[in-house]
Design an enzyme around this catalytic site. Structure first.
Site, PDB file in Angstrom:
ATOM      1  N   HIS A  98       0.839  -1.199   0.000  1.00  0.00           N
ATOM      2  CA  HIS A  98       0.000   0.000   0.000  1.00  0.00           C
ATOM      3  C   HIS A  98       0.870   1.244   0.000  1.00  0.00           C
ATOM      4  O   HIS A  98       1.941   1.275   0.611  1.00  0.00           O
ATOM      5  CB  HIS A  98      -0.902   0.029   1.250  1.00  0.00           C
ATOM      6  CG  HIS A  98      -1.936  -1.038   1.253  1.00  0.00           C
ATOM      7  ND1 HIS A  98      -3.138  -0.917   0.586  1.00  0.00           N
ATOM      8  CD2 HIS A  98      -1.965  -2.259   1.835  1.00  0.00           C
ATOM      9  CE1 HIS A  98      -3.848  -2.012   0.757  1.00  0.00           C
ATOM     10  NE2 HIS A  98      -3.152  -2.848   1.514  1.00  0.00           N
ATOM     11  N   THR A 150      14.350  -6.826   3.681  1.00  0.00           N
ATOM     12  CA  THR A 150      13.974  -5.527   3.143  1.00  0.00           C
ATOM     13  C   THR A 150      14.920  -5.050   2.044  1.00  0.00           C
ATOM     14  O   THR A 150      14.606  -4.109   1.340  1.00  0.00           O
ATOM     15  CB  THR A 150      13.951  -4.460   4.263  1.00  0.00           C
ATOM     16  OG1 THR A 150      15.264  -4.363   4.821  1.00  0.00           O
ATOM     17  CG2 THR A 150      12.960  -4.819   5.353  1.00  0.00           C
ATOM     18  N   LYS A 151      16.094  -5.705   1.935  1.00  0.00           N
ATOM     19  CA  LYS A 151      17.107  -5.315   0.948  1.00  0.00           C
ATOM     20  C   LYS A 151      17.677  -6.564   0.295  1.00  0.00           C
ATOM     21  O   LYS A 151      17.568  -7.669   0.837  1.00  0.00           O
ATOM     22  CB  LYS A 151      18.229  -4.525   1.619  1.00  0.00           C
ATOM     23  CG  LYS A 151      17.749  -3.207   2.172  1.00  0.00           C
ATOM     24  CD  LYS A 151      18.878  -2.415   2.782  1.00  0.00           C
ATOM     25  CE  LYS A 151      18.287  -1.096   3.270  1.00  0.00           C
ATOM     26  NZ  LYS A 151      19.100  -0.404   4.199  1.00  0.00           N
ATOM     27  N   LYS A 168      26.679 -14.453   7.650  1.00  0.00           N
ATOM     28  CA  LYS A 168      27.732 -15.400   7.282  1.00  0.00           C
ATOM     29  C   LYS A 168      27.670 -15.612   5.771  1.00  0.00           C
ATOM     30  O   LYS A 168      26.611 -15.474   5.163  1.00  0.00           O
ATOM     31  CB  LYS A 168      27.488 -16.727   8.018  1.00  0.00           C
ATOM     32  CG  LYS A 168      28.563 -17.752   7.849  1.00  0.00           C
ATOM     33  CD  LYS A 168      28.270 -18.989   8.696  1.00  0.00           C
ATOM     34  CE  LYS A 168      29.350 -20.026   8.512  1.00  0.00           C
ATOM     35  NZ  LYS A 168      29.078 -21.242   9.270  1.00  0.00           N
TER      36      LYS A 168
END
Length: 171
Positions: A98, A150-151, A168
């Site tokens: 959204h 998120t990345k 790691k």
């Protein structure tokens, strides 16, 4: 009105069929339904019960993808999942979100932003993980259970946490 009825009937079909057991025959039926709405499905998918993939178009699944119980995949922005990928119980792969309006505007009706999610070959997405729109997860990576990605995650990495960070590199 007709579109709403069609969507409701399609959702009923998805709920009914995607609650069937993960046996090969039923996984083929699930794959056939996804293909009918425009998804590209590789060979030998395993799709457990209680999976929600919607709307289905803009989905590309490689060969030997295993989608565990309770997984949610939204495909509006596009989702590409590579060969031999494991998606753990109750994981979520979200390709749309959204919009948050400016100036204290109303959230309801503010629209959506769609961004493709790409998961390369030989990836393991741990149980209860969330993959957010626009993310690429590199080949051979592992996302620890409960992580929120998120990345982008580089190839052959092990990532964990909220937000997920590389902890790691696989040898």
């Amino acid at each position: 009105m007709t579109k709403k009825i069609f969507v409701a009937l399609y959702e009923l079909l998805l709920v009914t069929v995607f609650n069937l057991p993960r046996v090969l025959f039923f996984s083929k039926i699930k794959a056939l339904i996804l293909k009918m709405v425009g998804a590209k499905i590789g060979k030998r998918p395993t799709i457990y019960p209680n999976v929600w993939i919607f709307p289905g178009k803009n989905l590309v699944l490689g060969d030997d993808v295993d989608i565990a119980l309770g997984v949610i995949i939204t495909t509006n922005g596009g989702v590409e999942i590579g060969n031999r990928t494991l998606i753990g119980y109750r994981a979520q792969i979200i390709s749309a979100n959204h919009n948050i309006p400016n100036n204290k505007g109303r959230i309801f009706g503010s629209g959506h932003t769609n961004k493709k999610v790409t998961i390369k070959d030989d990836v393991w997405i741990g149980a209860n993980s969330i993959i957010l729109p626009g993310v690429t997860i590199g080949e051979g990576s592992v996302i620890a259970a409960g992580s929120i990605v998120t990345k982008d995650i580089p190839a052959y990495s092990i990532a964990a946490g909220t937000p997920a960070k590389v902890i790691k590199t696989r040898d």
